[in-house]
Design an enzyme around this catalytic site. Structure first.
Site, PDB file in Angstrom:
ATOM      1  N   TRP A 509      28.660  33.562   8.753  1.00  0.00           N
ATOM      2  CA  TRP A 509      29.954  33.406   8.068  1.00  0.00           C
ATOM      3  C   TRP A 509      31.062  34.122   8.819  1.00  0.00           C
ATOM      4  O   TRP A 509      32.229  33.781   8.694  1.00  0.00           O
ATOM      5  CB  TRP A 509      29.866  33.902   6.626  1.00  0.00           C
ATOM      6  CG  TRP A 509      29.029  33.000   5.795  1.00  0.00           C
ATOM      7  CD1 TRP A 509      27.761  33.207   5.367  1.00  0.00           C
ATOM      8  CD2 TRP A 509      29.400  31.694   5.321  1.00  0.00           C
ATOM      9  NE1 TRP A 509      27.311  32.125   4.657  1.00  0.00           N
ATOM     10  CE2 TRP A 509      28.297  31.194   4.607  1.00  0.00           C
ATOM     11  CE3 TRP A 509      30.548  30.911   5.430  1.00  0.00           C
ATOM     12  CZ2 TRP A 509      28.309  29.940   3.996  1.00  0.00           C
ATOM     13  CZ3 TRP A 509      30.565  29.666   4.828  1.00  0.00           C
ATOM     14  CH2 TRP A 509      29.455  29.194   4.118  1.00  0.00           C
ATOM     15  N   LYS A 585      18.521  15.572  -3.160  1.00  0.00           N
ATOM     16  CA  LYS A 585      17.470  14.752  -2.568  1.00  0.00           C
ATOM     17  C   LYS A 585      16.225  14.768  -3.432  1.00  0.00           C
ATOM     18  O   LYS A 585      15.609  13.750  -3.661  1.00  0.00           O
ATOM     19  CB  LYS A 585      17.125  15.319  -1.183  1.00  0.00           C
ATOM     20  CG  LYS A 585      17.710  14.501  -0.049  1.00  0.00           C
ATOM     21  CD  LYS A 585      17.028  14.910   1.245  1.00  0.00           C
ATOM     22  CE  LYS A 585      18.039  14.906   2.387  1.00  0.00           C
ATOM     23  NZ  LYS A 585      17.633  15.760   3.492  1.00  0.00           N
TER      24      LYS A 585
END
Ligand SMILES: [Zn+2]
Ligand SMILES: [Zn+2]
Length: 1022
Positions: A509, A585
C-alpha cells in the site's frame, strides 16, 4: 451491423487514427484535469466491480476532455506483494520461507516477476473492449527501478524526520502467510466463531489453598503467562468456596463464584500489586515475572477483574509488561506453533490447542471454569487462517505524528458521496495507528534502511546514487532494487562496524500510495510534468479503498509534502446481484464483464452501469439491466440514425448544400428540448451526477424516436427536395450530432460511429455541446408536454377497451384543469387526432354531460359508526337521487332520513364515489385534465378501420418482399365484394398511406393470403 462488429470496427478505427492520443494532444496548452489511476494487480482476473470503476474513470476523463481540459491517463500496475508470492509458491509447490530460501531467493524473485503479469493480456483486452481509454503503453509499474527509487526517496525523507522507526509491536499476524497484516487488511476478515474462555487458578506463592482467578479468552496464551493485572482503583475480595480461597473483583464475585461463597476479606486493587503467584504451567522460568501488576485497562465488565498477561500476544499486555521491565517471552514460533519448551504441545498450532490446554489445567486442578462464547474474530483475508496477535520486531511509520495534518487535508477534499469525508473515511483517520510498514517477505520494495551490526546506527539512502556513495564496494551498474540484490550491498559504519540492510520489504500500500510521485520518477526527472500532475483533480475507486488506496495516498503525500494528493474522491459502491447479494466467484453469482460485453456490447454495459442507479451506492445488477440498456437506448438511437441515413442517402442530403431554416413547430420543439437537455446534462455532469445526466438523455432519446421522428416520417417520405424536407433533415442532423456528443462519454462506440458518419471526424476530439438559450422555448415544451400526456392517457383508454389503434374513433373530449393547458393543447388538436386516430378532439369545461356518478357506502369506515343503521344507510346511498349526489359532492357531508325514521349523517370518508363514463364514453382522469373517449363505432368508422388494417397488411408484405421504400408498386387484391367496395370507397386514404400506382381487384397466381379484420384476401405486389 451488430454491436460486436460495430465496437470492433470502432476500436480498430481509434487505433488506426490514434484517436485517444489526438484527444489529448488536441488539448495541449489547455487547462489540465488531473486523473490518477489506482493500480490494479494483473495477477487476478477483472470482475464486474472493475467494470464499474473503469467505466466511471473513462466517463469522467472523456467528459472533461470534451469540456476542454487535457486529461492525461497513465495506467499503472500494482505488482508487488504477498498474493504474487503465494501464487508462485503454489506453482512451485513449496510453502513458506524455509522452502523459498531452499529454492533460492533470486530464482524465486524471478518467478514472481514472471507471475505478476499473467493476466495482463486479459486486462488489456477487457480495458480495450470496455472502451476505457488509458495509456497502457506507458504504465507505471511498482516493480521498476525508477518507481522504487522514488519510493526510497520518500521513505528516506520520512526516516530523516525520525518518523520511520523500528519497534516491537504486537500486530495482527497470519501464521500461515507468516506476515503481519495492516489494520485495513484485518478489517476485511472478521468472522463469527465460537471459542473457549477460561478462568484459571493462579496459586498465591506460599499459600496452599489461596488462588487468584485470572480470566482469558485465549487459553492458548496461558503457557506464556508473565503477569496478572488488576485495576488499582477497583475493589477486590478474598472469598471462601469449599476448601479454597479465591481472589476476584468485588463487583464480579457473584458472576464468577455463583451463590455459595463467603467473603473473608475485602481489599483494594492497590494491595494486590506485587503478590507473587505460581503460574498454572511451569514450562518457562522467569527472572522477572509471575507477580501481580496494576493496569488501567483492566475493567469489571467481564471475567474476574484480573487479567492474565502474555506480552507476545496482546498489545496492552506487551506495553504493561514492557513498562514494568518484566521478561518478554514468546513460546510460539512464526508459524503459530508451540516452540520446544512447551513439550506436550510442541509443533501444535496454538489456535487448535485451547481444548488441550483446558484438559491440562483440569488435570492439574488449576481450572476453575471454562465457557463457550461467540465472538467476531479476525481471519486472514487471503488464506482464511485465524489471525494471532503476535509480537514482532518491525518497522513503523509514525503516521500518528501527522494525524492532525491528515485530518485537515481531508477536510479540503470533495467526497462523493459527501458523507464519506466525515463518516467512513473521517472515522478511519480518527482511529489511525502507526503504519506497520515492514513485511518479512521477499517480493516487494526493499526497505531502504541499513543498520550497523555493532552500534545499531541507521542509514537510509534517498537514491541509487546515494546508495553507491554509502556502499563499501562497487554497486553493479544495473543494480535491481529488489531482494536479494540490494541485500548484498553493505556500508561501513562510522564505528568501524558493518551496516546491513534490514531484511524487510514494505507494505504494497505504500507503493501505490506513492504513485503521484513515483509514476513520474519524482524528484529525479519530469519536474514540469509532475508539477502539472499534482495533486489529482479526481481519484475514483471502490469504497473499500477507504482503508486502502484513498488512505495510503493521503498518508504518503501528507508525510512527504504536507499536501493533499487529491481534490476529489469518487467512492463507488459494490456491485450486487439482482437479489442484493455480494457477487463472488464462490457463490457463482458473479457476472463476467467480458461476457456481458460480448453479449450486449460495451455501450450497453456502460450505460447500464452509469444510468441505472447512483454509483455511490451498492448497485443491484443483472443481465436484464444490460439488455434493457441495449434495447431502450442503444438500439433506439441506432434506429433513429439508420432512418436518417437511409433517407439522407436516397436524397443525397448534405448540410452544406441543403440546410434550411423552414422549420416546423415540431423542429422547433425538438431543438428546444435538445438544448434543455444539453443544459440539464452539463449541470448534472459538472456536479458528477452521472446518473441524472443519463436520465435526461434517456428521456430525450425516447422523445426523439417515438415522437419527433415518428411524427416527421411523412416529411422524409415525400418525393423530391422541398424546404420542409430540407428543414427536417437539417433538424435531425443537428439533433443527432449534439445528442451523440452528449452520449459520447457514456456510450463511446455508438456515439462515435454515428457522429463520425455525420461530421467526418471522431466525437471524442469534439467539444461538448454548449446550450443555445435562444433555441429554448419553454412554452412550446410545456404545450407539447401536455399533448404527450393527453395522447398517453387516450392510448391507455384504447387499451382498456381493447380497440386497436388502426380503428378510428369519433371523438376525444378533453376537460382541462386550466385555461393555459387548453390553449396549449388547442394548437395541436390535429396531431392529437392523428395520433390517437379520432375524428375530432373537443374541449369541454366540465364532465357533466358524460359522467354517471355512483355512490356506495364505505363499509369499513361507516359500518362501526352507524351500527344497526348500516343496512338501511347502504340502501339509501345506493339509491341517492341526482340532487342528493350533487349536494353530497358540493358539501362533502349529507344527513339522510332512513326507512325507520332515524337520521344519519354521512361524511366524505363514509361514501365511496365512483365516476363512470356514460353512453360509451370511456373516462381517464389525469392530474391536469380529464379525458372522455367516445368508443361507439359507426359503420363508417368500422370501414375506415378495415382500410387502415389493409394498408398495414400491404406494408408488412412490402417489407417481406424487401422492396426499396421509395418504389411505387401495383397492388392486386382478391377478396369478397364487400371488401372491394370498401377499399374502392377509401381509395384516397389508401394512396395517402401507401406508395402505390394502383389497386386492382384481380386474382393472380401465388397470392399472399392475409386476414384483415376477419376478412380473408389474397395480395400481390408487382
Ligand atoms: Zn494468511
Ligand atoms: Zn556502527
Amino acid at each position: 451491423m451488430d454491436h460486436a462488429q460495430r465496437e470492433r470496427s470502432m476500436r480498430a478505427h481509434w487505433k488506426d487514427n490514434k484517436t485517444f492520443q489526438r484527444s489529448i494532444e488536441n488539448r495541449e496548452g489547455q487547462q489540465t484535469y488531473v486523473f490518477y489511476e489506482g493500480p490494479p494487480t494483473a495477477n487476478g482476473m477483472p470482475h464486474a466491480g472493475h467494470a464499474l470503476g473503469r467505466t466511471i474513470k473513462d466517463f469522467v476523463a472523456r467528459y472533461k476532455t470534451m469540456s476542454g481540459y487535457q486529461v492525461l491517463r497513465k495506467a499503472g500496475w500494482d505488482t508487488h506483494g504477498l498474493p504474487v508470492e503465494l501464487e508462485v509458491e503454489k506453482q512451485l509447490n513449496i510453502r513458506g520461507k524455509d522452502d523459498i530460501e531452499k529454492f533460492g531467493v533470486e530464482k524465486f524473485i524471478e518467478k514472481c516477476k514472471e507471475s505478476v503479469f499473467v493476466y495482463e493480456n486479459e486486462w488489456k483486452e477487457f480495458t480495450d473492449k470496455l472502451g476505457y481509454w488509458v495509456d497502457m503503453e506507458n504504465p507505471y509499474k511498482t516493480l521498476n527501478n525508477p518507481y522504487i527509487e522514488s519510493v526510497w526517496n520518500i521513505l528516506a525523507t520520512i526516516h530523516d524526520e525520525d518518523l520511520l522507526y523500528k519497534g516491537h509491536r504486537v500486530v495482527p499476524y497470519c501464521p500461515n502467510c507468516e506476515t503481519s497484516l495492516s489494520s485495513h487488511e484485518v478489517a476485511q476478515g472478521y468472522k463469527d466463531v465460537t471459542d473457549l474462555s477460561v478462568t484459571a487458578k493462579f496459586r498465591v506463592s506460599d499459600k496452599e489453598n489461596e488462588f487468584i482467578l485470572g480470566w482469558t479468552t485465549t487459553p492458548w496464551t496461558l503457557p506464556g503467562n508473565v503477569a496478572l493485572a488488576v485495576n488499582p482503583e477497583m475493589t477486590y475480595v478474598k472469598a471462601k468456596q469449599g476448601e479454597e480461597i479465591y481472589v476476584v473483583a468485588k463487583s464480579l464475585v457473584n458472576s464468577v463464584l455463583g451463590e455459595a461463597y463467603e467473603v473473608v476479606e475485602e481489599l483494594a486493587g492497590e494491595d494486590l500489586i506485587g503478590i507473587n503467584y505460581e503460574a498454572p504451567f511451569d514450562f518457562i522460568s522467569l527472572d522477572n515475572g509471575h507477580y501481580v501488576i496494576g493496569a488501567d485497562f483492566v475493567t469489571d465488565t467481564s471475567g474476574t477483574g484480573i487479567v492474565h498477561l502474555n506480552p507476545a500476544h496482546g498489545e496492552d499486555d506487551y506495553n504493561a509488561i514492557q513498562a514494568k521491565g518484566m521478561d518478554f517471552v514468546n513460546v510460539v514460533d512464526s508459524k503459530g506453533r508451540y516452540k520446544d519448551e512447551i513439550a506436550p504441545l510442541v509443533g501444535q498450532f496454538v489456535k487448535d490447542s485451547d481444548v488441550d490446554i483446558i484438559k491440562m489445567l483440569a488435570k492439574d486442578g488449576t481450572l476453575y471454569e471454562k465457557q463457550k462464547y461467540e465472538h467476531s474474530y479476525p481471519h486472514c483475508w487471503r488464506c482464511d487462517t485465524p489471525l494471532l496477535y503476535y509480537a514482532m520486531e518491525g518497522w513503523f511509520i509514525k503516521t500518528t505524528a501527522v494525524k492532525e495534518k491528515m485530518q485537515e487535508n481531508n477536510q479540503s477534499v470533495e467526497w462523493f458521496p459527501n458523507h464519506m469525508r466525515d463518516g467512513r473515511f473521517g472515522n478511519f483517520l480518527d482511529n489511525m495507528v502507526d503504519w506497520n510498514i515492514g513485511r518479512n517477505r521477499y517480493w516487494g520494495t526493499p526497505l531502504n534502511v541499513w543498520v550497523c551490526d555493532d552500534c545499531g546506527k541507521q542509514k537510509s539512502p534517498h537514491s541509487i546514487q546515494e546508495l553507491r556513495t554509502f556502499a563499501d564496494s562497487d554497486v553493479p551498474e544495473d543494480i535491481e532494487l529488489h531482494k536479494p540484490y540490494v541485500d548484498k550491498i553493505t556500508f561501513d559504519c562510522e564505528c568501524g562496524g558493518k551496516m546491513h540492510r534490514t531484511k524487510e520489504v514494505i507494505d504494497v500500500w505504500f507503493d501505490s500510495g506513492s504513485m503521484p510521485f513515483a509514476q513520474y520518477h519524482h524528484p529525479f526527472e519530469n519536474d514540469e510534468l509532475f508539477n502539472k500532475q499534482f495533486p489529482a483533480d479526481v481519484v475514483i475507486e471502490g469504497v473499500d479503498q477507504t482503508r486502502g488506496w484513498f488512505y495510503s495516498l493521503l498518508a504518503v503525500s501528507t508525510l512527504f509534502t504536507g499536501k493533499t494528493p487529491y481534490k476529489r474522491v469518487l467512492s463507488l459502491g459494490h456491485i450486487l446481484d439482482e437479489h442484493g447479494q455480494k457477487m463472488s466467484k464462490s457463490k457463482g453469482n458473479a457476472l463476467n464483464p467480458v461476457e456481458l460485453i460480448e453479449e450486449f456490447g460495451a455501450d450497453a454495459l456502460r450505460w447500464a452501469l452509469l444510468a441505472d442507479s447512483s454509483p455511490w451506492n451498492n448497485k443491484r445488477f443483472s443481465k436484464k439491466t444490460v439488455s434493457q440498456a441495449k434495447s431502450k437506448v442503444i438500439d433506439t438511437i441506432l434506429n433513429v440514425f439508420s432512418f436518417y441515413s437511409m433517407y439522407a442517402d436516397i436524397d443525397k442530403f448534405t448540410v452544406e448544400e441543403h440546410a434550411s431554416d423552414a422549420k416546423t413547430t415540431m423542429d422547433h420543439w425538438i431543438l428546444s428540448r435538445l438544448n434543455s437537455v444539453i443544459k440539464e446534462v452539463t449541470t448534472s455532469l459538472d456536479q458528477y451526477d452521472i446518473t441524472k445526466g443519463a436520465r435526461s438523455i434517456a428521456l430525450f432519446v425516447d422523445e426523439l424516436s417515438n415522437w419527433y421522428v415518428r411524427r416527421s416520417r411523412q416529411r422524409f417520405w415525400s418525393s423530391g427536395m422541398n424546404d420542409d424536407k430540407k428543414a427536417a433533415f437539417t433538424t435531425l442532423h443537428e439533433v443527432l450530432t449534439k445528442l451523440t456528443q452528449l452520449m459520447a462519454p457514456y456510450t463511446p462506440f455508438v456515439a462515435d460511429d454515428i457522429y463520425t458518419n455525420l461530421q467526418g471526424d471522431s466525437v471524442h476530439v469534439s467539444d461538448f455541446p454548449k446550450v443555445d438559450e435562444d433555441a429554448i422555448d419553454e412554452k412550446l415544451e410545456a404545450d407539447m408536454q401536455g399533448v404527450l400526456e393527453v395522447i398517453e392517457g387516450a392510448r391507455s383508454l384504447r387499451n382498456e377497451v381493447n380497440i386497436k389503434t388502426k380503428q378510428p374513433l369519433a371523438e376525444l373530449v378533453v376537460v382541462p384543469n386550466d385555461a393555459q393547458l387548453q390553449s396549449g393543447l388547442q394548437a395541436y388538436t390535429s396531431i392529437i387526432e392523428e395520433e390517437i386516430n379520432v375524428k375530432q378532439v373537443s374541449f369541454k369545461k366540465d364532465t357533466a354531460d358524460f359522467l354517471d356518478t355512483e355512490m356506495k357506502l364505505n363499509f369499513p369506515v361507516a359500518g362501526p359508526k352507524l351500527g344497526k343503521q348500516v343496512g338501511q344507510a347502504k340502501g339509501k346511498v345506493e339509491n341517492f337521487t341526482e340532487q342528493e349526489k350533487e349536494a353530497f359532492l358540493v358539501d362533502g357531508t349529507i344527513t339522510v332520513e332512513l326507512q325507520d325514521g332515524s337520521k344519519a349523517t354521512l361524511e366524505k370518508e363514509d361514501i365511496i364515489v365512483e365516476k363512470k363514463g356514460q353512453k360509451g364514453y370511456q373516462l381517464f382522469e389525469g392530474n391536469r385534465f380529464v379525458l372522455l373517449l367516445d368508443t361507439n363505432l359507426t359503420e363508417k368508422l368500422k370501414e375506415e378501420g378495415f382500410v387502415r388494417e389493409f394498408i398495414r397488411a400491404v406494408q408488412t408484405y412490402r417489407k417481406e418482399l424487401d422492396l426499396p421504400v421509395e418504389q411505387r408498386v401495383d397492388v392486386y387484391v382478391n377478396s369478397n365484394e364487400n371488401a372491394e367496395r370498401i377499399l374502392s370507397e377509401f381509395d384516397s386514404l389508401i394512396h395517402e398511406g401507401l406508395i402505390v400506382n394502383s389497386i386492382q381487384f384481380l386474382e393472380k397466381e401465388n397470392m399472399k393470403q392475409v386476414t384483415v379484420n376477419d376478412t380473408e384476401m389474397g395480395l400481390s405486389i408487382v
